[in-house]
Design a protein around this motif. Sequence first.
Motif, PDB file in Angstrom:
ATOM      1  N   ASP A 391      47.750  94.113  46.526  1.00  0.00           N
ATOM      2  CA  ASP A 391      47.366  92.718  46.775  1.00  0.00           C
ATOM      3  C   ASP A 391      46.267  92.235  45.817  1.00  0.00           C
ATOM      4  O   ASP A 391      45.868  91.073  45.864  1.00  0.00           O
ATOM      5  CB  ASP A 391      46.929  92.517  48.232  1.00  0.00           C
ATOM      6  N   TRP A 392      45.786  93.082  44.922  1.00  0.00           N
ATOM      7  CA  TRP A 392      44.824  92.652  43.907  1.00  0.00           C
ATOM      8  C   TRP A 392      45.583  91.977  42.758  1.00  0.00           C
ATOM      9  O   TRP A 392      46.722  92.338  42.454  1.00  0.00           O
ATOM     10  CB  TRP A 392      44.042  93.847  43.360  1.00  0.00           C
ATOM     11  N   THR A 393      44.951  91.024  42.110  1.00  0.00           N
ATOM     12  CA  THR A 393      45.600  90.319  41.012  1.00  0.00           C
ATOM     13  C   THR A 393      44.780  90.483  39.726  1.00  0.00           C
ATOM     14  O   THR A 393      43.561  90.651  39.774  1.00  0.00           O
ATOM     15  CB  THR A 393      45.772  88.823  41.320  1.00  0.00           C
ATOM     16  N   TYR A 394      45.460  90.373  38.588  1.00  0.00           N
ATOM     17  CA  TYR A 394      44.787  90.527  37.295  1.00  0.00           C
ATOM     18  C   TYR A 394      45.725  90.051  36.195  1.00  0.00           C
ATOM     19  O   TYR A 394      46.934  89.880  36.393  1.00  0.00           O
ATOM     20  CB  TYR A 394      44.417  91.992  37.049  1.00  0.00           C
ATOM     21  N   ARG A 395      45.135  89.840  35.000  1.00  0.00           N
ATOM     22  CA  ARG A 395      45.912  89.611  33.783  1.00  0.00           C
ATOM     23  C   ARG A 395      45.698  90.818  32.886  1.00  0.00           C
ATOM     24  O   ARG A 395      44.556  91.126  32.515  1.00  0.00           O
ATOM     25  CB  ARG A 395      45.456  88.339  33.069  1.00  0.00           C
ATOM     26  N   ALA A 396      46.753  91.500  32.552  1.00  0.00           N
ATOM     27  CA  ALA A 396      46.622  92.702  31.734  1.00  0.00           C
ATOM     28  C   ALA A 396      46.017  92.340  30.374  1.00  0.00           C
ATOM     29  O   ALA A 396      46.506  91.434  29.695  1.00  0.00           O
ATOM     30  CB  ALA A 396      47.975  93.365  31.543  1.00  0.00           C
ATOM     31  N   PRO A 397      44.948  92.994  29.964  1.00  0.00           N
ATOM     32  CA  PRO A 397      44.334  92.699  28.665  1.00  0.00           C
ATOM     33  C   PRO A 397      45.221  93.159  27.516  1.00  0.00           C
ATOM     34  O   PRO A 397      46.022  94.084  27.668  1.00  0.00           O
ATOM     35  CB  PRO A 397      43.018  93.478  28.713  1.00  0.00           C
ATOM     36  N   ARG A 398      45.060  92.505  26.365  1.00  0.00           N
ATOM     37  CA  ARG A 398      45.818  92.879  25.168  1.00  0.00           C
ATOM     38  C   ARG A 398      45.043  93.860  24.297  1.00  0.00           C
ATOM     39  O   ARG A 398      45.485  94.206  23.189  1.00  0.00           O
ATOM     40  CB  ARG A 398      46.177  91.627  24.376  1.00  0.00           C
ATOM     41  N   GLY A 399      43.906  94.293  24.790  1.00  0.00           N
ATOM     42  CA  GLY A 399      43.095  95.256  24.066  1.00  0.00           C
ATOM     43  C   GLY A 399      41.840  95.550  24.868  1.00  0.00           C
ATOM     44  O   GLY A 399      41.644  95.037  25.973  1.00  0.00           O
ATOM     45  N   GLY A 400      40.988  96.379  24.312  1.00  0.00           N
ATOM     46  CA  GLY A 400      39.750  96.705  25.003  1.00  0.00           C
ATOM     47  C   GLY A 400      39.872  97.938  25.869  1.00  0.00           C
ATOM     48  O   GLY A 400      40.808  98.736  25.727  1.00  0.00           O
ATOM     49  N   LEU A 401      38.918  98.070  26.801  1.00  0.00           N
ATOM     50  CA  LEU A 401      38.820  99.306  27.578  1.00  0.00           C
ATOM     51  C   LEU A 401      38.717  99.087  29.083  1.00  0.00           C
ATOM     52  O   LEU A 401      38.485 100.043  29.821  1.00  0.00           O
ATOM     53  CB  LEU A 401      37.589 100.101  27.105  1.00  0.00           C
ATOM     54  N   SER A 402      38.880  97.842  29.550  1.00  0.00           N
ATOM     55  CA  SER A 402      38.737  97.608  30.991  1.00  0.00           C
ATOM     56  C   SER A 402      39.617  96.464  31.442  1.00  0.00           C
ATOM     57  O   SER A 402      40.045  95.615  30.641  1.00  0.00           O
ATOM     58  CB  SER A 402      37.275  97.318  31.349  1.00  0.00           C
ATOM     59  N   LEU A 403      39.888  96.460  32.746  1.00  0.00           N
ATOM     60  CA  LEU A 403      40.711  95.431  33.389  1.00  0.00           C
ATOM     61  C   LEU A 403      39.849  94.700  34.413  1.00  0.00           C
ATOM     62  O   LEU A 403      39.091  95.326  35.149  1.00  0.00           O
ATOM     63  CB  LEU A 403      41.925  96.092  34.035  1.00  0.00           C
ATOM     64  N   TRP A 404      39.973  93.379  34.454  1.00  0.00           N
ATOM     65  CA  TRP A 404      39.165  92.527  35.344  1.00  0.00           C
ATOM     66  C   TRP A 404      40.056  92.116  36.509  1.00  0.00           C
ATOM     67  O   TRP A 404      40.932  91.257  36.365  1.00  0.00           O
ATOM     68  CB  TRP A 404      38.675  91.323  34.564  1.00  0.00           C
ATOM     69  N   ALA A 405      39.872  92.747  37.669  1.00  0.00           N
ATOM     70  CA  ALA A 405      40.758  92.546  38.817  1.00  0.00           C
ATOM     71  C   ALA A 405      40.088  91.656  39.864  1.00  0.00           C
ATOM     72  O   ALA A 405      38.894  91.791  40.146  1.00  0.00           O
ATOM     73  CB  ALA A 405      41.119  93.889  39.437  1.00  0.00           C
ATOM     74  N   GLU A 406      40.874  90.763  40.456  1.00  0.00           N
ATOM     75  CA  GLU A 406      40.366  89.836  41.470  1.00  0.00           C
ATOM     76  C   GLU A 406      40.751  90.307  42.863  1.00  0.00           C
ATOM     77  O   GLU A 406      41.915  90.653  43.126  1.00  0.00           O
ATOM     78  CB  GLU A 406      40.917  88.428  41.229  1.00  0.00           C
ATOM     79  N   LEU A 407      39.767  90.308  43.757  1.00  0.00           N
ATOM     80  CA  LEU A 407      40.030  90.659  45.145  1.00  0.00           C
ATOM     81  C   LEU A 407      40.685  89.484  45.862  1.00  0.00           C
ATOM     82  O   LEU A 407      40.339  88.328  45.607  1.00  0.00           O
ATOM     83  CB  LEU A 407      38.726  91.011  45.868  1.00  0.00           C
ATOM     84  N   PRO A 408      41.603  89.741  46.786  1.00  0.00           N
ATOM     85  CA  PRO A 408      42.201  88.635  47.531  1.00  0.00           C
ATOM     86  C   PRO A 408      41.213  87.942  48.464  1.00  0.00           C
ATOM     87  O   PRO A 408      41.342  86.753  48.764  1.00  0.00           O
ATOM     88  CB  PRO A 408      43.337  89.291  48.315  1.00  0.00           C
ATOM     89  N   ARG A 409      40.200  88.652  48.888  1.00  0.00           N
ATOM     90  CA  ARG A 409      39.151  88.084  49.739  1.00  0.00           C
ATOM     91  C   ARG A 409      38.000  89.082  49.813  1.00  0.00           C
ATOM     92  O   ARG A 409      38.099  90.200  49.338  1.00  0.00           O
ATOM     93  CB  ARG A 409      39.667  87.766  51.147  1.00  0.00           C
ATOM     94  N   GLY A 410      36.903  88.650  50.393  1.00  0.00           N
ATOM     95  CA  GLY A 410      35.771  89.544  50.567  1.00  0.00           C
ATOM     96  C   GLY A 410      34.836  89.568  49.370  1.00  0.00           C
ATOM     97  O   GLY A 410      34.954  88.764  48.444  1.00  0.00           O
ATOM     98  N   SER A 411      33.899  90.494  49.417  1.00  0.00           N
ATOM     99  CA  SER A 411      32.830  90.603  48.422  1.00  0.00           C
ATOM    100  C   SER A 411      32.970  91.888  47.620  1.00  0.00           C
ATOM    101  O   SER A 411      33.093  92.979  48.196  1.00  0.00           O
ATOM    102  CB  SER A 411      31.473  90.574  49.136  1.00  0.00           C
ATOM    103  N   ALA A 412      32.913  91.763  46.295  1.00  0.00           N
ATOM    104  CA  ALA A 412      32.974  92.945  45.443  1.00  0.00           C
ATOM    105  C   ALA A 412      31.771  93.845  45.663  1.00  0.00           C
ATOM    106  O   ALA A 412      31.878  95.076  45.622  1.00  0.00           O
ATOM    107  CB  ALA A 412      33.075  92.523  43.981  1.00  0.00           C
ATOM    108  N   SER A 413      30.609  93.247  45.880  1.00  0.00           N
ATOM    109  CA  SER A 413      29.398  94.046  46.115  1.00  0.00           C
ATOM    110  C   SER A 413      29.519  94.849  47.400  1.00  0.00           C
ATOM    111  O   SER A 413      29.125  96.027  47.457  1.00  0.00           O
ATOM    112  CB  SER A 413      28.173  93.125  46.176  1.00  0.00           C
TER     113      SER A 413
END
Length: 490
Positions: A391-413
């Motif tokens: 249920d997490w969403t993201y856009r696959a990067p075209r390079g680099g070393l990490s992926l930035w994933a969005e939570l469907p709800r709640g707090s990342a911290s």
Amino acid sequence: MRSGEVSTAVLAARLGRWTQGDGTLATRLAGAIAALIAGGELRPGDRLPAERSLAAAVAVSRGTVVAAYATAAEQGLVERRQGSGTRVVGVAVPSPPSTRPGRGEALFSAVPNTIDLLRTVPQIPEPGVQLIRDHKPRLDLALLPETDPAGLPALRELIARMYRDEGTPTTPEQILVTHGAQQAISLVVNALVGPGDIVLAEEITWPGVTDSVSLRGGTVHGVPMGADGLDVDALERAIARLRPVLIALNPHHQNPTGTRLPAAARHRVAELAAQYGVPVIEDRVVAGISFDGVVPPTLAAERPDAPVLVVESVSKWAWAGLRIGWLRADPVLVRRLRGARQLADQSTSVPGQLLALDLIAHATELRRANSRIHHARLRLLEELLAEHLPDWTYRAPRGGLSLWAELPRGSASALARVAAAHGVSIAGSAAFAVAAAADDHVRLPFTAPDEVLTEGIRRLGVAWREYRDDLDEFRSGMPAPSGVARLSAR
């Protein structure tokens, strides 16, 4: 730009369509000046143009400008003194250097006995391992009685030649060798940023920039981003309104969002740097880690007269343990930073520079090998996310070393605290956001060995389901665990 004399032409342009509206011309002009002060474009201590000069520029009588300045003075916005002209009221108060821990500290604070998904420490490609094993330092360079704080001449020439081959005209005098890219960034910030100054950066960015500016008493203003990275229209508005002394950007496989700024936007950034005369730090440490083979040219190549400062290192595409980086800049700035460097730590390790000579000579091969390794790791990470965090969403990067994933709800911290209890350390939005932002993303490096990455995402999936279920219970009105109740109250 620090407080000083405001150009007549610049002020006339920023006043906009001030003649429209109610009241006399003098009243409208005073209102337009007041709006520029309120918006921060005119800052405390700025000296406004002489009445006659401004009158000619905006096509009104000198008396109209005199009356407008008088109105602004009555409102307490400006101060008029014989012989010193009209100045915006107030004295810029230097901000004390920050004594609080930097945001970047969180990325080096993995909980003991957990899997570390905080840092992007890439694997050394096999060609790099072989180069390190076969390395034989040049003794004629290794035994020099002293070294130049700007770096070994042979290394500066090699780096300059690499940029020339990539399409960016460069001389050795434009290169300053440093202990990694972060030292290059810090040296520039220390030289160009003072208390109260404003620096522009992406609203989500590497904390090494924001922490360095904070230590100098400056303020970082975040520029909005879109699906392809920096919003260049917003950047231009921020330049005109805030008059920064520096812009710090990571336009190629941006850390942490993974975005790659399109060609037209890159060119416009260079144009803005030249137009406004604002130096731009271009962080290219992962530009060469490209999964589709596209490696954008430097911003400096877009417009040679733009004040673009290129920062790079071998750490992300050759060996993270080799702290060799560099800055490509105007030779005058390089000489200035050379002196600052001499006071800081004299020079970069000679053995490290000698090994860097071997690695940079094979930069193209090493970057391609590194890209292959981490593209495969990204595909593994996507498979793991589909299995454990569907249920997490993201856009696959075209390079680099990490992926930035969005939570469907709640707090990342909040999730990070639950994840630590399950044996995996992660970093959320708060570690990268310039200002308060939605706490809804997690950076997931795909640099760990396959088995470590697999186990880390499995644990993160367990932590997410526990956190999500507790969050759902709390929102439905059922009694919640004390940890969730505390988190929701923050």
